[in-house]
Structures are given as structure tokens and as C-alpha cells.
Design an enzyme around this catalytic site. Structure first.
Site, PDB file in Angstrom:
ATOM      1  N   ASP A  82       0.851  -1.460  -0.039  1.00  0.00           N
ATOM      2  CA  ASP A  82       0.082  -0.288   0.303  1.00  0.00           C
ATOM      3  C   ASP A  82       1.533   1.371  -0.738  1.00  0.00           C
ATOM      4  O   ASP A  82       2.139   0.931   0.726  1.00  0.00           O
ATOM      5  CB  ASP A  82      -0.848   0.071   1.019  1.00  0.00           C
ATOM      6  CG  ASP A  82      -2.037   0.951   1.952  1.00  0.00           C
ATOM      7  OD1 ASP A  82      -2.663   1.238   0.358  1.00  0.00           O
ATOM      8  OD2 ASP A  82      -2.381   1.465   2.605  1.00  0.00           O
ATOM      9  N   ASP A 134      -1.665  -1.211   6.039  1.00  0.00           N
ATOM     10  CA  ASP A 134      -1.627  -0.626   7.749  1.00  0.00           C
ATOM     11  C   ASP A 134      -3.324  -0.575   8.006  1.00  0.00           C
ATOM     12  O   ASP A 134      -3.165  -0.074   8.668  1.00  0.00           O
ATOM     13  CB  ASP A 134      -0.482   0.643   8.012  1.00  0.00           C
ATOM     14  CG  ASP A 134      -0.827   1.889   7.280  1.00  0.00           C
ATOM     15  OD1 ASP A 134      -1.381   1.839   6.168  1.00  0.00           O
ATOM     16  OD2 ASP A 134      -0.920   2.738   7.402  1.00  0.00           O
ATOM     17  N   ASP A 162      -7.023  -3.119   3.950  1.00  0.00           N
ATOM     18  CA  ASP A 162      -6.100  -3.601   3.603  1.00  0.00           C
ATOM     19  C   ASP A 162      -6.481  -4.912   4.802  1.00  0.00           C
ATOM     20  O   ASP A 162      -5.223  -6.468   4.048  1.00  0.00           O
ATOM     21  CB  ASP A 162      -4.545  -2.652   4.232  1.00  0.00           C
ATOM     22  CG  ASP A 162      -4.144  -1.847   3.503  1.00  0.00           C
ATOM     23  OD1 ASP A 162      -4.772  -1.454   2.613  1.00  0.00           O
ATOM     24  OD2 ASP A 162      -3.715  -0.748   4.112  1.00  0.00           O
TER      25      ASP A 162
END
Length: 792
Positions: free
Chosen positions: A481, A680, A684
Site C-alpha cells: 500500500d 496498515d 488492507d
């Protein structure tokens, strides 16, 4: 719901009916004539025409419906849940056809059963973990003095055993070992018995056999030593006993079970953490205009709800009145609040800012995005097979071989052995069973994992379980990410560019003064940046926020505006060369705002989410380790490309939603890729669970951490480099341990059976067999401890 209201469908056509029928999104075989909750998982039923396609498109890759037509007779006999049962259902992670209404062990593999549904039965600690932990500590307390009593003479300390004498010492061993074996080890006898009853032989088959052989032989030796001929006696004339071997086997296997159960309990924690994010109540606007706070379960599609400042959005819906900015970071992963006005969609569990609005509920219950995320996490996690499956497979093949060798050995010695033949036959058979007990096999994985876990903690890498280590050693594709993973996750002021005739301090003071009263993260970045540069801020009057454009106000008696290019258009201004500068900076992933003073452009300020200092070097190291790196982010493509170009990332996927990340991973896996995901945010969590290995930043959301196999304490990508090296070293160590365990057993069994006796006259006694078994365990322990000094 009564049993007559649901039936297995399994793809067959539903009979035509004028009444609406309802089905479960997760269990399409459940068909009901009335709305309500699914008897299998507790999810709200939806109209059949809505639920039919949804299951296969969203969830088919995770969980196949258990239709009665498709299930075999063997599957049916392991499903003991009565039709229409609405309580908690327990199932085996490795054998989903095993379903029962109470906790216990799987009759096929011996694993402890876990709750089938994410919607019920997740409260409180795992009863099996509580039970096994209690049994383990009782075993430890009793096994320590037992070990001291039996092992002291082998290290030259004779005083302890000499004090009691050999006969009394054996009775003390019996008293200490009996509770350990018959109470602490009782679950293993039950599982071992079930494995023989169903002929699904596994590690518990060997464990129960080995414990039983050592314990029964020892009891007879204590209670009736006179029945044993000289072949059973040592140099001192006493018959050897093996209570300590049986007790230590129980203790060590219990330790492995407790470790496994603790790792599996993380699944339930992740689900509970997700469910806790949802609002518990909603402010319902009734048709007569009155408002009442009601439980979330009472909200229906079409209801109008008021969302006050600071409240969580209760369900998915659309704004019908008012406006506000909403923190959608749990869904998008992006730190900046999103402006919402009439006609725009809002998502349940996101957090409202300072505004107030009225929304219409469009998706409630199991249909909300949060509920779908919950199911995605649960399904992805449940689909994984434990690493212990390999040990069970080995044991499953080893058990019949050991039994066969023990029987053949007894027969051979009884027929052709020297006098006393039966004594030799019994010695040989017992030695085979004791030396074959898979103590080292059970230790091989847990010891390496315990050592690697401690080593990882020193390196800032927290490891969830053995499976994560095994999988990560084989990963070839890494998805990361952007926000909070590659970047800091918090916007910062990066540049102040004044127009001719103005200076940086003046431009920053105007922007900071105007934004001082705002709670927007961009405003906070500007104010914090001004304070860091010792710029004194003034007071703004007539403050006004213009949605999607910027803010206006009066500073020092002069009109000031701060905003984007749309703000300039509204004011009828031309940004001149600063427009090109702004576009260039946007291409680099920055958010740029123009500062307008008294009708002219005074300059611009630029805010960005900076890349972590450790990220570039970490990405280079990951490339050297053979990873292909893909960035998947909810950010726009321009920003994503800018960041990827800077860092040398192989591929980008921009503008992705939570379900998109999990889908991307699924696509890569279908191509044969082994995929790790680093993230995080709550958004996700499904992707972290779907990936072969999930890696959470320790600075991120608790749900992400619970869903991941690895957590990096400092939240930096260089932790992934250390995690990869540690996983490779650990898997190499586990394979060495399994080799040691199997070599000792593989070589020891035929020797214990007496294959060397015709050539050397050597026959292993049960005492030496117990020592050999202990030696194999010791070799495994010593090898595992080498991980403490592995260079990572």
C-alpha cells in the site's frame, strides 16, 4: 426459523412461487419463505434474486456451499448438526465437512474444532485453549521433579535417587507421572482412540501409542516386577521404568497444542476488532419528523438517519440533506477527509467530521461494506491449512509402519528368538513403540518457531505463526500500500513558493492564519509547518469553507483565499507561471494550494505525504531478494505513478477499493504467484488475509495487525527484508529438525526390532530406546537454538 423454512438448493432451480423467497449471501443452499437470519452463520437473509449471484461472484473462491446433493455419504456422517439448528457450529479448519454443535477434536485429523461463523460464538476465550493451558501447567509442575529424580544419576548426581532408594523412587515416579499422563494427556488418548476408530491415523495415533506403551510397561514393572525375566533387568537387578518419557511427551505435545491454539485465536480477534468498528446505534428520523436513537439491527433500507458531528456513519447510504467531511481512511486508507454533499454515497463505520447531515440507508446488516470486509477476512483466513498438516501426513504413514514392525518383531522373536523368547519379543516390541514415539517430530516446528519468534522480536519483526514463516520463504510477489507503508501516512508541508513581491514567511503566515481554526489534515500540516518555521500566525475573520475548492477569510483587514485551481477560476484569477509549477508538483504526488491576497496570487503552498527515509533502500534490497513489487493504492493514478517512478516500483494499481486489493491478489495467485501484501489500514485487512502472507505496519490499525502473519514494529519496509531472511533461515532449520527426528525414528525402529542381533548380538532395550528418543529431541532443541545467532 424452523427447519421447514430452509433447504439445500445446490444449483437446482427454485420452484416458482408468488411469494418472495430469501437466501443467505454466504450459504445459498439456505432458502426461506420469510425474512430473518441464516441458521448457519447468522447473517441477514436477502431476497433470492439478490442473493443468488452475489455469492458466486464475491465469495466462491473462498467457500463452497455445502449442498446435500454434492456431499458424499462420508461427508454426511461427519456433519452431526441437526437440521434447523440455530446455535454455534464448530468445524475443522482442514476438513470443513466436519460440523458439530459442540467443541471438540476433528475425527479425521485430531485438530481442535473452531467456530464456523464469524457472526456468533466469538465472545470470550477459546475454551479448548483455556483447558489445554491448564493441563500444560499441571504437567510442567509435576514433570520437573520427575525429571530431576530420573535424570540426576545420568549427570553424575546420585544423591537424590540414593536417598529414596530405587524401589521407593519408582513409586514416586508412578505418583508424579500418573496425573500427567491420565489427566493432562487425556485429550491425546481420546484423539488417538478416534484416529484408530475411524482409521484416519495421525500424529495423535503415535503419541497415544507411545505414551500407553511406556506407561503400561512401567506400571507393570512397579506393581509386579517379579514376572519379568532377567532380560528385562538392569545390572542392579531392577526392571527399568519409563514414566519420565511418557510424562515429558505429554508436556511437550501440550506445549505445541497451546502454541497452535494461540495462533488460531488471532482470527477471532481480527473479526471482533472489525465488528467493533461499526456503530452500535443510529439516530432514526421517523415519518412524523421525530428522532429516536435505535439499535443498528432495527435499521431498514430506506430509513432516514441523522449523523451528528463526530458520529460514526451507521450504515451504507446516500446523503439527502446537509454536508460534511468524512474520514474514510478505514475504507480508502487515505488520510484526507472526503467532502460529502447531497447525492453522494457514505459508508458505514466511517467517521463524520464537524458537519451534520441526513442520509438514506441503502445497505444494512450483512450487505454493508464493513460486513463484507468481515466475511472476506474470515473466509481468507479459514482457507489456510496449518503447517502441522505435514507432520500429520508423515505420522499417518509412519503409524501403520511402526505398528506393523512392532507386531512382526514380536512374532519373529517369539518364534525364533533365544530363550526366554517371549521376554525378548516383548522387549523388542516395546522398544519399537517407545523409540517411534514422535516427540522430536512434535518438537521440530514449535521449537524453531519459538526461537525464531524471539529472534524476530529483537529485529522488530513480530511473527504470528509457523505458517507465515513457511509461506513467506516462497513468496515471489510483494504488494504494498502507499499511505502509511511507503509513506509516513501523515501530510506535511513540503514547500512554500512566493510570487514576485512576496516572501515565504508572508505567504505561509497568511495560509497558516486562515487554516488555524480548521481540523482538516491539510490545514494541520500547514499550521504545523508554520510553527516549525517559527512563523507567528494572526487571526482570521469571516472564515468560510468552500467545498471542493478551499477556504476564504479576512486577515489583517485584507481578503485572503487558499485553495486549488477551481478556487482561482471562481475568483477569476490566472495563476501565471505558478500553474505550471503546481502541475509539476502534483505530478510528483503533492497537493498544491494557491494563496490569494487582496485579489492577486501571492504564492502557493505544497503539502505531501513524504516517503519514509528507509523506503528506497528497503525496496532495492527487496528487489535483490527476488521480489516483484506492486503498489496497490486507493490514491489517484497521477500520484501513484509519481511515487512509483521515484522508488522504482515494478507495477502500480491505482484507485483501488478494499475488495479490489483482495481480488488483485487472488488473480496473481491464480497465475501461480506466491503473494505477500504489506499494508496498515482497515481497508488492507481483507487483502492481508487473502495474501499468502500478510505484513502489517506496527503503526497501523489493530485489525490489519491481527489479520497479518507478520507485523513490523517500526512500520518500515526494511523490516520485510529482515522478515524474509528470517523466514528462509527458519524453514531451513525446521526441515533440518524434521530430518533429525525422522532419521532417529527411521533408523531406530528397525534396530529396536532387532535387525542387528543376528550379526552383532545387539538388541536395544526399552531404556536405550527411551534414551534414543530423548536424544532425537535434544538434537532438535539444540539445532533450533542456533537461530538465536543466525545473521539476519
Amino acid at each position: 426459523m424452523s427447519s421447514k423454512n430452509h433447504t439445500a438448493n445446490s444449483g437446482t432451480s427454485v420452484p416458482s412461487t408468488t411469494a418472495t423467497q430469501y437466501t443467505c449471501p454466504m450459504h445459498p443452499e439456505v432458502i426461506s419463505d420469510e425474512p430473518g437470519d441464516c441458521p448457519k452463520c447468522g447473517m441477514h437473509l436477502v431476497p433470492l434474486e439478490e442473493g443468488g449471484s452475489k455469492v458466486h461472484s464475491d465469495h466462491a473462491c473462498h467457500q463452497q456451499p455445502r449442498s446435500e446433493e454434492k456431499s458424499s455419504d462420508d461427508d454426511r456422517k461427519y456433519n452431526t448438526v441437526p437440521s434447523g439448528y440455530e446455535g454455534t457450529v464448530y468445524t475443522c479448519p482442514m476438513h470443513p465437512q466436519v460440523r458439530q454443535a459442540k467443541p471438540g477434536a476433528c475425527p479425521l485429523c485430531g485438530m481442535g474444532l473452531e467456530v464456523e461463523s464469524t457472526a456468533m460464538g466469538n465472545e470470550g476465550p477459546n475454551p479448548e485453549l483455556v483447558d489445554f493451558t491448564r493441563r500444560f501447567w499441571v504437567a510442567v509442575v509435576l514433570s520437573i521433579p520427575l525429571l530431576i529424580l530420573t535424570m540426576a544419576p545420568f549427570v553424575g548426581i546420585m544423591a537424590v535417587r540414593d536417598f529414596f532408594g530405587e524401589r521407593i523412587s519408582q513409586w514416586i515416579e508412578l505418583v508424579l507421572a500418573t496425573p500427567v499422563i491420565l489427566w493432562s494427556g487425556w485429550p491425546f488418548f481420546i484423539r488417538g482412540f478416534n484416529s484408530f476408530r475411524t482409521m484416519n491415523l495421525n500424529m495423535f495415533s503415535l503419541i497415544s501409542m507411545g505414551i500407553s506403551a511406556a506407561y503400561v510397561f512401567s506400571i507393570v514393572a512397579v506393581l509386579a516386577p517379579g514376572i519379568f525375566p532377567n532380560g528385562f533387568r538392569g545390572a542392579d537387578g531392577h526392571v527399568g521404568v519409563y514414566f519420565e518419557a511418557a510424562a515429558i511427551i505429554v508436556t511437550l505435545v501440550l506445549l505445541g497444542q497451546v502454541m497452535e491454539l494461540r495462533a488460531r485465536e488471532g482470527t477471532g480477534k481480527a473479526i471482533r476488532a472489525l465488528l467493533d468498528m461499526a456503530a452500535k446505534t443510529a439516530l432514526l428520523i421517523r415519518p412524523d419528523g421525530t428522532e429516536a436513537e435505535v439499535p443498528l439491527e432495527d435499521i431498514r433500507v430506506g430509513d432516514h438517519l441523522r449523523v451528528r458531528p463526530g458520529d460514526k456513519v451507521p450504515v451504507d447510504g446516500v446523503v439527502v440533506e446537509g454536508r460534511s467531511s468524512i474520514d474514510e481512511s478505514m475504507i480508502s486508507g487515505e488520510p484526507l477527509p472526503v467532502e460529502k454533499a447531497a447525492g453522494e454515497k457514505v459508508t458505514g463505520a466511517t467517521i463524520n467530521g464537524t458537519g451534520s447531515f441526513v442520509m438514506e440507508a441503502t445497505r444494512v446488516g450483512a450487505d454493508t461494506m464493513l460486513s463484507q470486509i468481515v466475511e472476506m477476512v474470515a473466509n481468507a483466513q479459514r482457507s489456510r491449512a496449518p503447517i502441522q498438516k505435514f507432520a500429520d501426513m508423515v505420522a499417518g504413514r509412519f503409524v501403520p509402519a511402526v505398528i506393523g514392525i512392532a507386531v512382526l518383531s514380536f512374532i519373529a522373536w517369539a518364534l525364533w528368538g533365544p530363550v526366554p523368547a517371549l521376554s525378548y519379543a516383548l522387549v523388542s516390541a516395546v522398544a519399537v513403540l517407545i523409540i517411534a514415539c514422535p516427540c522430536a517430530l512434535g518438537l521440530a516446528t514449535p521449537m524453531s518457531i519459538m526461537t525464531a519468534t524471539g529472534r524476530g522480536a529483537q529485529l522488530g519483526v513480530l511473527i504470528k505463526n509457523a505458517e507465515a514463516l513457511e509461506r513467506f520463504a516462497k513468496v515471489d510477489t510483494l504488494i504494498v500500500d502507499k499511505t502509511g507503508t511507503l509513506t509516513e501516512g501523515k501530510p506535511k508541508l513540503v514547500a512554500v513558493l512566493p510570487e514576485s513581491g512576496h516572501d515565504e514567511t508572508e505567504v505561509l503566515r497568511l495560509a497558516g492564519t486562515l487554516e488555524k481554526g480548521s481540523e482538516h489534515p491539510l490545514a494541520e500540516a500547514i499550521v504545523t509547518g508554520a510553527e516549525a518555521r517559527n512563523v507567528t500566525l494572526g487571526k482570521a475573520d469571516d472564515f468560510e469553507a468552500i467545498t471542493g475548492k478551499g477556504v476564504k477569510g479576512v486577515v489583517d483587514g485584507k481578503p485572503v483565499a487558499l485553495g486549488n485551481a477551481k478556487m482561482l477560476e471562481e475568483l477569476g484569477l490566472d495563476g501565471g507561471h505558478l500553474v505550471d509549477v503546481a502541475n509539476t508538483r502534483r505530478d510528483e504526488g503533492e497537493t498544491v494550494m494557491f494563496v490569494v491576497l487582496d485579489g492577486t496570487v501571492a504564492g502557493l503552498v505544497s503539502v505531501a505525504d513524504p516517503v519514509k527515509e528507509t523506503t528506497p533502500a528497503a525496496l532495492r534490497a527487496l528487489h535483490k531478494l527476488g521480489f516483484r513489487i506492486i503498489m496497490a493504492t486507493g490514491d489517484n493514478e497521477r500520484t501513484a505513478k509519481a511515487v512509483a517512478a521515484k522508488l522504482g516500483i515494478d507495477e502500480i494499481r491505482a484507485d483501488v477499493l478494499p475488495e479490489d486489493k483482495a481480488r488483485i491478489i487472488s488473480e496473481l495467485q491464480s497465475q501461480g504467484k506466491k503473494v505477500a501484501m504489506a499494508g496498515d489500514g482497515v481497508n488492507d485487512a481483507p487483502a492481508l488475509a487473502q495474501a499468502d502472507v500478510g505484513i502489517a505496519m506496527g503503526t497501523g490499525a489493530d485489525v490489519a495487525i491481527e489479520s497479518a502473519g507478520f507485523t513490523l514494529v517500526k512500520g518500515n519496509l526494511d523490516g520485510i527484508v529482515r522478515a524474509r531472511k528470517l523466514s528462509v533461515a527458519t524453514m531451513r532449520n525446521i526441515k533440518q529438525n524434521l530430518f533429525f527426528a525422522l532419521v532417529y525414528n527411521g533408523a531406530g525402529v528397525p534396530i529396536a526390532a532387532g535387525v542387528l542381533y543376528p550379526f552383532t548380538g545387539m538388541l536395544i532395550s526399552p531404556m536405550f530406546a527411551a534414551f534414543a528418543m530423548s536424544a532425537s529431541s535434544l538434537s532438535v532443541v539444540m539445532n533450533a537454538l542456533r537461530l538465536r545467532h543466525e545473521k539476519i
